[in-house]
Design a protein around this motif. Structure first.
Motif, PDB file in Angstrom:
ATOM      1  N   LEU A 109      -2.739  -4.139   0.307  1.00  0.00           N
ATOM      2  CA  LEU A 109      -1.985  -3.053  -0.301  1.00  0.00           C
ATOM      3  C   LEU A 109      -2.671  -1.723  -0.007  1.00  0.00           C
ATOM      4  O   LEU A 109      -3.887  -1.617  -0.088  1.00  0.00           O
ATOM      5  CB  LEU A 109      -1.890  -3.247  -1.817  1.00  0.00           C
ATOM      6  N   LYS A 110      -1.890  -0.737   0.359  1.00  0.00           N
ATOM      7  CA  LYS A 110      -2.421   0.586   0.668  1.00  0.00           C
ATOM      8  C   LYS A 110      -1.623   1.645  -0.089  1.00  0.00           C
ATOM      9  O   LYS A 110      -0.400   1.696   0.005  1.00  0.00           O
ATOM     10  CB  LYS A 110      -2.340   0.873   2.179  1.00  0.00           C
ATOM     11  N   ASP A 111      -2.345   2.498  -0.829  1.00  0.00           N
ATOM     12  CA  ASP A 111      -1.699   3.635  -1.474  1.00  0.00           C
ATOM     13  C   ASP A 111      -1.289   4.657  -0.428  1.00  0.00           C
ATOM     14  O   ASP A 111      -2.039   4.921   0.513  1.00  0.00           O
ATOM     15  CB  ASP A 111      -2.651   4.290  -2.479  1.00  0.00           C
ATOM     16  N   LEU A 112      -0.105   5.218  -0.601  1.00  0.00           N
ATOM     17  CA  LEU A 112       0.336   6.323   0.244  1.00  0.00           C
ATOM     18  C   LEU A 112      -0.027   7.622  -0.465  1.00  0.00           C
ATOM     19  O   LEU A 112       0.572   7.973  -1.481  1.00  0.00           O
ATOM     20  CB  LEU A 112       1.849   6.254   0.494  1.00  0.00           C
ATOM     21  N   GLU A 113      -1.011   8.294   0.034  1.00  0.00           N
ATOM     22  CA  GLU A 113      -1.459   9.569  -0.539  1.00  0.00           C
ATOM     23  C   GLU A 113      -1.422  10.622   0.565  1.00  0.00           C
ATOM     24  O   GLU A 113      -2.328  10.659   1.405  1.00  0.00           O
ATOM     25  CB  GLU A 113      -2.881   9.441  -1.102  1.00  0.00           C
ATOM     26  N   PRO A 114      -0.357  11.414   0.643  1.00  0.00           N
ATOM     27  CA  PRO A 114       0.671  11.619  -0.364  1.00  0.00           C
ATOM     28  C   PRO A 114       1.763  10.551  -0.315  1.00  0.00           C
ATOM     29  O   PRO A 114       1.973   9.934   0.733  1.00  0.00           O
ATOM     30  CB  PRO A 114       1.256  12.983   0.027  1.00  0.00           C
ATOM     31  N   PRO A 115       2.476  10.367  -1.443  1.00  0.00           N
ATOM     32  CA  PRO A 115       3.638   9.481  -1.435  1.00  0.00           C
ATOM     33  C   PRO A 115       4.752  10.087  -0.591  1.00  0.00           C
ATOM     34  O   PRO A 115       4.717  11.267  -0.249  1.00  0.00           O
ATOM     35  CB  PRO A 115       4.024   9.402  -2.913  1.00  0.00           C
ATOM     36  N   ILE A 116       5.740   9.280  -0.259  1.00  0.00           N
ATOM     37  CA  ILE A 116       6.854   9.779   0.550  1.00  0.00           C
ATOM     38  C   ILE A 116       8.162   9.641  -0.217  1.00  0.00           C
ATOM     39  O   ILE A 116       8.304   8.778  -1.081  1.00  0.00           O
ATOM     40  CB  ILE A 116       6.946   9.054   1.906  1.00  0.00           C
ATOM     41  N   ILE A 117       9.091  10.504   0.104  1.00  0.00           N
ATOM     42  CA  ILE A 117      10.436  10.450  -0.458  1.00  0.00           C
ATOM     43  C   ILE A 117      11.374  10.179   0.704  1.00  0.00           C
ATOM     44  O   ILE A 117      11.502  11.004   1.616  1.00  0.00           O
ATOM     45  CB  ILE A 117      10.794  11.762  -1.166  1.00  0.00           C
TER      46      ILE A 117
END
Length: 861
Positions: free
Chosen positions: A151-159
């Motif tokens: 699992l990898k956090d998306l930083e920044p998240p995407i819309i």
């Protein structure tokens, strides 16, 4: 695995929620979106290719092993080949904070997985955006085996509505993937915001960069058609000079503007939404650190657009001022149930600075559930108003009206029909204009190309004087598109000269035209006619050499011995160009053929690692003459930090020149394999390089460039890719970078050829074709930035090539809108000041390499 996955998700969600920097939805928006649960339908999963029907896209579901156990692309994935992808259509906009990947296990029958991957996303299916982390890195570390879930956090998240997973490898290999997306539906409906580019605040101690560093739209004078830090779910701290991010610079969490840049007294931001909505409130997270003259806005005036026109009567709101409490806060604006698909707000300054970190909207859709319990999973359904549905509605309305004269269309349908017809007309007109424009542009490029191929000097191309003064008169006469053509024309011209240059050598036609050079702005500046242009082997370009220097060298014999070819053993091809190739070889008995001043830390019977530039046997007469001149020039360069010419093979074809090569390869690859000293490096057991050694390497580069500048040689392509690393962090400056496919992305391409290393070039080099020692100083500043970042990202990685060129225009205009490379985490203020001094607009204000060398030595000591 599924139970472990759920527990890990719950734990990560708990950790994320207690983060005091999280606001909006990022802390709780971490639910699986339906790849593993089946809510995402098979028809919404597609791929570029597949091994077989049993490894099709629909089998790329995390923790499932139907079919042959995963999605697998048809062909072996190659380095730098991003053609293969697994695509997911979420049917509506979603806020995505986390991704999970897995390889193909197939009950022990499979062992394929993606060690690395990239993500591309789109909100409308037409414009695709490459995801980058907050430091500008695109590549995400994937799996190390075929069964574990990573699992990898998306930083920044995407819309986004559409998401693509694109496997990446550093060597040819078979890959398979299973994936999952985590997040929640994007109920704000915001698809883009347009705003002025954030500015730089110069505090006494250090600069504060208030730009939107994760904005995914176009960035020129303003930001358009994208989303960024104002929607990333992270609220800034009370003290805007401190960042939540470990690698963030001062001001990182905020986007800010100075009132002196806005004579009207306000900053205008326009918000575009997915459909017409009924808006109740807007929440704006503002900084109120009034001790630094930053306050929340004094007034906001909002205009609303529901159809094609803006409402005449705006909404105005004035929050209560606060000069007692310096904490950051949300200001809630009541939007009074206005119906709109776009909102344009003018925020008025209350003091010198206005800083925002987050803006959210509440409309007719309920706000996010803030509890940790996942909501009941329901199949994803298409949104009410997608572009495709509106288009289909138009078609159905048209055919219904045509086939059934008695059918009555209500007012709303009439508006949709008229709007669609107008849009179609505009699209057709735009297509016609683009087609005509491309034809005209292609003809202009052909004319420019034919002109510089017939005569290679700049003075016949540019409408400027021989000294290339400031292009103010030129710009006043040309429109924006014409200036763009001017830039592209220069790129093509530069391409020609670079393809004909290596190691500062020059073509015979230009070598004798002028035997003098002018000193302008305190630094030597050579018109192209003053510089020798040789047809180089690989198309790369090391030194721009004054014709007067070439004349002085022309009468001297080459003091380099002939080397027996049979003693060269091929190891690897480093690169190739129009006239030849560069090979990595081992040379036996090299000590017998070299001058005594060469010292090698090896025994006499040990082979020496060398680079061999080989001229193709079918090269024309000019290329052969230029090759010999290049040998003559290289034989005169004698500095411990410059690659030396060791020997030649010119008694028979193919001609070869043998130069030093360092056992640790180029500096870019060397640093990218290392980490800074610290706790994280100990945990990962990665090789490290100390800050002292980084400074030592930078000092050697400055020393080598000091030597070249003393000879009035201009490198024109200084970068870490063109520096080689030996034992004990020894550095030597070389010129192989442009010839290597590995670094093709570092050069701006026109019509398929690499032409400009624009991310390392000074503004005057890009706009004026002006190459000086001062422009090499600029490139040194970028090279120093690479070193302090351990070459983990490309300079200006958040900008496209076109945006980098536009940023050079900001340097020319000097209206304080130019974007500088940010201060690296490991970089002390004293070293960053050296970088900034290298990037001064005025070339004569930049330091000399002698001054740079002394300054870094002082920091190192």
């Amino acid at each position: 695995h599924r139970g472990e996955n759920i527990r890990l998700l719950c734990l990560s969600a708990c950790i994320f929620v207690i983060c005091d920097g999280c606001c909006g939805v990022s802390g709780v928006c971490r639910y699986p979106l339906g790849m593993s649960g089946g809510q995402i339908q098979d028809e919404d999963i597609s791929a570029s290719s597949q091994w077989s029907e049993s490894t099709a896209a629909r089998y790329g579901r995390l923790d499932f092993e139907e079919g042959d156990g995963a999605w697998c692309p048809e062909k072996t994935v190659e380095p730098d080949n991003l053609k293969e992808f697994l695509q997911i259509d979420l049917r509506s906009l979603h806020f995505i904070t986390l991704v999970g990947t897995q390889g193909r296990h197939a009950g022990g029958m499979g062992n394929e997985f993606a060690q690395m991957y990239k993500i591309k996303y789109s909100r409308d299916g037409s414009r695709w955006i490459s995801w980058r982390n907050r430091q500008g890195k695109q590549v995400i570390e994937g799996n190390r085996n075929a069964y574990d879930i990573v699992l990898k956090d998306l930083e920044p998240p995407i819309i986004a509505r559409y998401v693509r997973f694109m496997p990446v490898t550093d060597h040819s290999m078979n890959v398979c993937m299973r994936v999952e997306l985590y997040g929640c539906e994007w109920l704000d409906g915001l698809v883009s915001y347009n705003a002025p580019v954030g500015e730089q605040m110069n505090l006494p101690a250090y600069p504060v960069y208030l730009n939107d560093s994760v904005y995914d739209g176009a960035i020129t004078y303003s930001m358009t058609e994208g989303l960024g830090q104002l929607t990333d779910g992270v609220c800034g701290l009370d003290d805007f000079t401190v960042s939540h991010e470990r690698n963030g610079w001062p001001g990182y969490d905020y986007v800010g503007w100075n009132n002196e840049s806005f004579p009207s007294g306000f900053v205008e931001i326009m918000f575009e939404f997915d459909r017409i909505r009924n808006f109740t409130t807007m929440k704006v997270h503002c900084n109120n650190m009034f001790s630094s003259r930053a306050k929340a806005f004094r007034q906001v005036v909002c205009y609303f657009r529901s159809d094609s026109d803006w409402e005449a009567t705006p909404l105005s709101f004035s929050p209560a001022g606060d000069e007692k409490n310096p904490t950051a806060r949300f200001v809630i604006v009541n939007l009074a149930n206005h119906m709109a698909s776009a909102i344009k707000c003018q925020f008025y300054f209350a003091d010198a600075w206005m800083l925002f970190s987050e803006i959210t909207f509440q409309s007719d859709t309920a706000m996010y559930n803030t509890t940790l319990a996942p909501p009941e999973q329901t199949p994803n359904t298409p949104p009410e108003h997608t572009p495709f549905k509106i288009f289909n509605s138009c078609l159905s309305l048209c055919f219904t009206a045509e086939d059934d004269p008695t059918h009555k269309i209500d007012d709303s349908n009439t508006r949709i029909l008229i709007g669609c017809l107008v849009a179609i007309i505009f699209i057709l007109v735009a297509i016609i204009v683009i087609m005509l424009w491309r034809q005209v542009w292609q003809k202009m490029l052909e004319k420019v190309s034919s002109r510089f191929e017939s005569n290679s000097t700049y003075e016949h191309i540019f409408p400027l004087g021989p000294d290339y003064q400031e292009p103010s008169r030129l710009i006043s006469k040309l429109g924006y598109l014409q200036i763009q053509m001017y830039l592209y024309s220069f790129a093509l011209i530069y391409s020609y000269h670079v393809s004909c240059c290596i190691s500062g050598s020059t073509s015979t036609s230009a070598s004798k035209s002028t035997a003098s050079f002018a000193v302008q702005d305190g630094v030597p500046h050579y018109a192209e006619a003053d510089v020798v242009n040789l047809q180089g082997v690989t198309g790369s370009n090391t030194y721009a050499i004054p014709a007067v220097t070439m004349d002085l060298l022309s009468g001297k014999d080459v003091a380099v011995e002939e080397f027996p070819r049979k003693l060269l053993t091929f190891k690897e091809k480093l690169g190739e160009g129009q006239f030849g190739e560069v090979h990595l070889c081992e040379a036996e008995g090299m000590q017998e053929f070299m001058n005594k001043e060469f010292l090698f830390d090896i025994t006499e019977d040990e082979p020496v690692l060398v680079a061999v530039k080989m001229l193709r046997s079918d090269a024309n007469k000019n290329a052969r003459n230029d090759f010999l001149k290049e040998i003559k020039i290289m034989s005169r360069l004698k500095d411990p930090n410059i690659i030396r010419l060791l020997a030649v093979c010119i008694h028979s074809d193919p001609f070869c020149m043998i130069t030093e090569y360092m056992e640790n390869g180029d500096l870019n690859q060397f640093l990218s394999r290392h980490e800074p000293e610290g706790h994280l490096a100990l945990l990962s057991n990665a090789p490290t390089v100390s800050f002292t050694n980084l400074c030592y390497m930078a000092t050697q580069i400055a020393s080598g460039m000091k030597y070249l500048s003393s000879l009035n040689f201009v490198h024109r392509d200084l970068a870490t890719r063109n520096c080689l690393v030996g034992k004990k962090y020894t550095i030597k400056i070389a010129d192989f970078g442009m010839s290597r496919n590995l670094y093709s992305g570092d050069y701006y391409r026109i019509q398929g050829r690499a032409v400009l290393p624009i991310r390392w070039m000074s503004w005057e080099s890009i706009l004026l074709g002006k190459f000086t020692t001062a422009s090499d100083v600029w490139a040194f500043g970028v090279t120093l930035w690479e070193i302090l970042n351990f070459c983990k990202e490309q300079p200006y990685s958040q900008l496209t090539d076109e945006q980098v060129i536009e940023n050079t225009g900001e340097f020319f205009r000097d209206q304080k809108r130019q974007i500088y490379l940010p201060q690296p985490v490991l970089c002390p203020d004293s070293l960053y000041k050296i970088m900034l001094s290298c990037w001064r607009r005025n070339a004569k204000e930049r330091p000399s390499f002698l001054e740079i060398h002394r300054a870094i030595l002082e920091i190192q000591s």
